[in-house]
Design an enzyme around this catalytic site. Sequence first.
Site: not given
Length: 207
Positions: A48-49
């Site tokens: 996600i990051e």
Amino acid sequence: MYNNALHGIYLTQITWMKSARAEPYLYYIVTEVEKRNLPIELALMPLIESDFNASAYSHKHASGLWQLTPAIAKYFKVQISPWYDGRQDVIDSTRAALNFMEYLHKRFDGDWYHAIAALNLGEGRVLRAISNIKNKANPLIFQLKTAQTNQSVRAKRTSCGTIIKKPKNAFPAILNSPTIAVLPVDCAVILDNRKQWQQLEIFKPMV
């Protein structure tokens, strides 16, 4: 608001991002998450990051797999210098990121939803939103202010949940074995050319 179209797009992109990008790091990260008895879903937070890009750098000066800011890195004792950025080191950054997640989990009274929201949006922002709700202010204010910036994050997070629940439909198989090791070096080494240093016989793991 949940965006089903975005969820589908990100699920496709996550498959495209392939095991090749996650494979050098995922076994180590999963092992560290399990050691701490944390939710296994946290092992996919780097997806996600940073899309599992250890060199990722944001306009807010966050860097590495976990997109740690300089302030967070400093607080959790990750070294940053002109020669070395520990945020781009899977071992240093994972230690700091999981310490940070444990702190946020405790800070938000064991609520992982709030802890992960704080990781993306900032601790203060989430605390203010919770305070507004408790004080009977309009809880939609927080949702409206963060909807646009957080929509893609929520879509990715939902897609990660799908991956964990139905792994055969997502990632190709990754070997369940270590792929990285700590190597001793006696001096500074420039590792920009990965193909070159991977072939150096002097770089052998300590047994």
